[in-house]
Design a protein around this motif. Structure first.
Motif, PDB file in Angstrom:
ATOM      1  N   LYS A 136       0.804  -0.991   0.070  1.00 15.88           N
ATOM      2  CA  LYS A 136       0.049   0.216  -0.055  1.00 15.88           C
ATOM      3  C   LYS A 136       0.934   0.998  -0.097  1.00 15.88           C
ATOM      4  N   GLU A 138       1.202   5.464  -0.050  1.00 21.12           N
ATOM      5  CA  GLU A 138       0.753   6.461   0.965  1.00 21.12           C
ATOM      6  C   GLU A 138       0.236   7.629  -0.167  1.00 21.12           C
ATOM      7  N   ALA A 140      -0.984   7.384  -3.222  1.00 21.17           N
ATOM      8  CA  ALA A 140      -2.310   6.955  -4.155  1.00 21.17           C
ATOM      9  C   ALA A 140      -2.681   5.349  -3.406  1.00 21.17           C
ATOM     10  N   SER A 141      -3.851   5.278  -3.622  1.00 21.67           N
ATOM     11  CA  SER A 141      -4.675   4.147  -3.516  1.00 21.67           C
ATOM     12  C   SER A 141      -4.510   2.989  -4.602  1.00 21.67           C
ATOM     13  N   THR A 142      -4.507   1.775  -4.090  1.00 24.21           N
ATOM     14  CA  THR A 142      -4.239   0.824  -5.330  1.00 24.21           C
ATOM     15  C   THR A 142      -5.198   0.949  -6.386  1.00 24.21           C
ATOM     16  N   ARG A 143      -6.349   1.292  -6.224  1.00 26.74           N
ATOM     17  CA  ARG A 143      -7.586   1.448  -7.130  1.00 26.74           C
ATOM     18  C   ARG A 143      -6.985   2.661  -8.313  1.00 26.74           C
ATOM     19  N   THR A 144      -6.490   3.578  -7.603  1.00 27.34           N
ATOM     20  CA  THR A 144      -5.972   4.817  -8.400  1.00 27.34           C
ATOM     21  C   THR A 144      -4.798   4.417  -9.337  1.00 27.34           C
TER      22      THR A 144
END
Length: 265
Positions: A136, A138, A140-144
């Motif tokens: 993970k 910080e 950006a998210s995984t989906r982004t």
């Protein structure tokens, strides 16, 4: 080869030339005759047997390559056991597909080895390569990250496909935000330019067969290496540098044979 004519003539052809060959040799017949014969022979033509040696290496020595693999492609060793390249259009697409996979494999192997070396030596606190996707971040998210990757890769692959079906179309002015001159589309699969060919190693792409050959050879080796890294991670649950260090610690006991035997037991 010697040909005996009658009792006293010896013909010894010494060349395949069409010009007369004279043998002025004193020869005494075996019957005791004292007669001396001076032999002058007419021009002789001997059948010529043409043996055509194989002009290029093939993946299996002595194997005749298929006619559509004539050696003009970089890295063409006549390997197509399934006959996938019989259709000229399909062959062009397979060439581009192999080139892209080879480049991704070279980048992947280099990235895995480099990051694994940093991790094993303790220089950086990085995850092992097959767990990097679960990290993970910080910023950006995984989906982004997935959405951004799909957009960027989709754009790049779309441009590549458009250049494949219409060579040179993506180098026209206004087709790439004014950056066309930086790419200099040389030919499909070889965009070139200062961005993708900063050293200018193959400016004349039509005469860059040697560079193309080196690239595809290294790419094929990288694809095999990538497959080995996949299998290695599945069997040992460790990175390639970890496996190398373990092997060097006990070369006679820590080998692929013992590793596969222990994994099946």
């Amino acid at each position: 080869m010697a040909v005996a004519v009658g009792r006293g003539f010896l013909v010894q052809p010494c060349s395949y030339s069409s010009s007369p060959t004279f043998h002025n040799k004193l020869y005494k017949p075996s019957l005791g005759s004292a007669t001396t014969f001076w032999s002058t022979f007419a021009p002789q033509r001997y059948p010529q047997v043409a043996v055509q040696a194989q002009q290029r290496p093939t993946w299996l020595p002595g194997l005749d390559p298929p006619p559509y693999l004539d050696g003009t492609l970089a890295g063409d060793y006549g390997f197509d056991p399934l006959g996938l390249g019989e259709d000229p259009k399909s062959l062009k697409w397979y060439v581009q597909a192999e080139l892209v996979h080879a480049r991704f494999a070279m980048a992947g192997v280099a990235g895995i080895l480099f990051t694994d070396l940093l991790r094993v030596t303790g220089i950086s606190n990085l995850p092992v390569w097959y767990e990097a996707g679960a990290v993970k971040f910080e910023f950006a998210s995984t989906r982004t990250l997935i959405v951004v990757q799909f957009l960027l890769m989709g754009f790049a692959e779309t441009k590549r496909y458009m250049d494949f079906i219409n060579p040179g179309s993506q180098a026209k002015e206004g087709s790439f935000f004014g950056l066309e001159a930086a790419l200099e589309g040389l030919e499909p699969g070889y965009p070139g330019g200062p961005l993708l060919n900063p050293l200018g190693l193959a400016k004349d792409i039509k005469n860059a067969h040697e560079w193309k050959l080196k690239e595809i050879k290294n790419g094929r080796l990288a694809m095999i290496a990538m497959l080995g890294i996949f299998v290695q991670a599945y069997v040992t649950h460790a990175g390639p540098i970890d496996n190398l260090v373990e092997h060097l610690s006990n070369p006679w006991q820590k080998t692929i044979i013992q590793t596969l035997a222990n994994s099946t037991s």
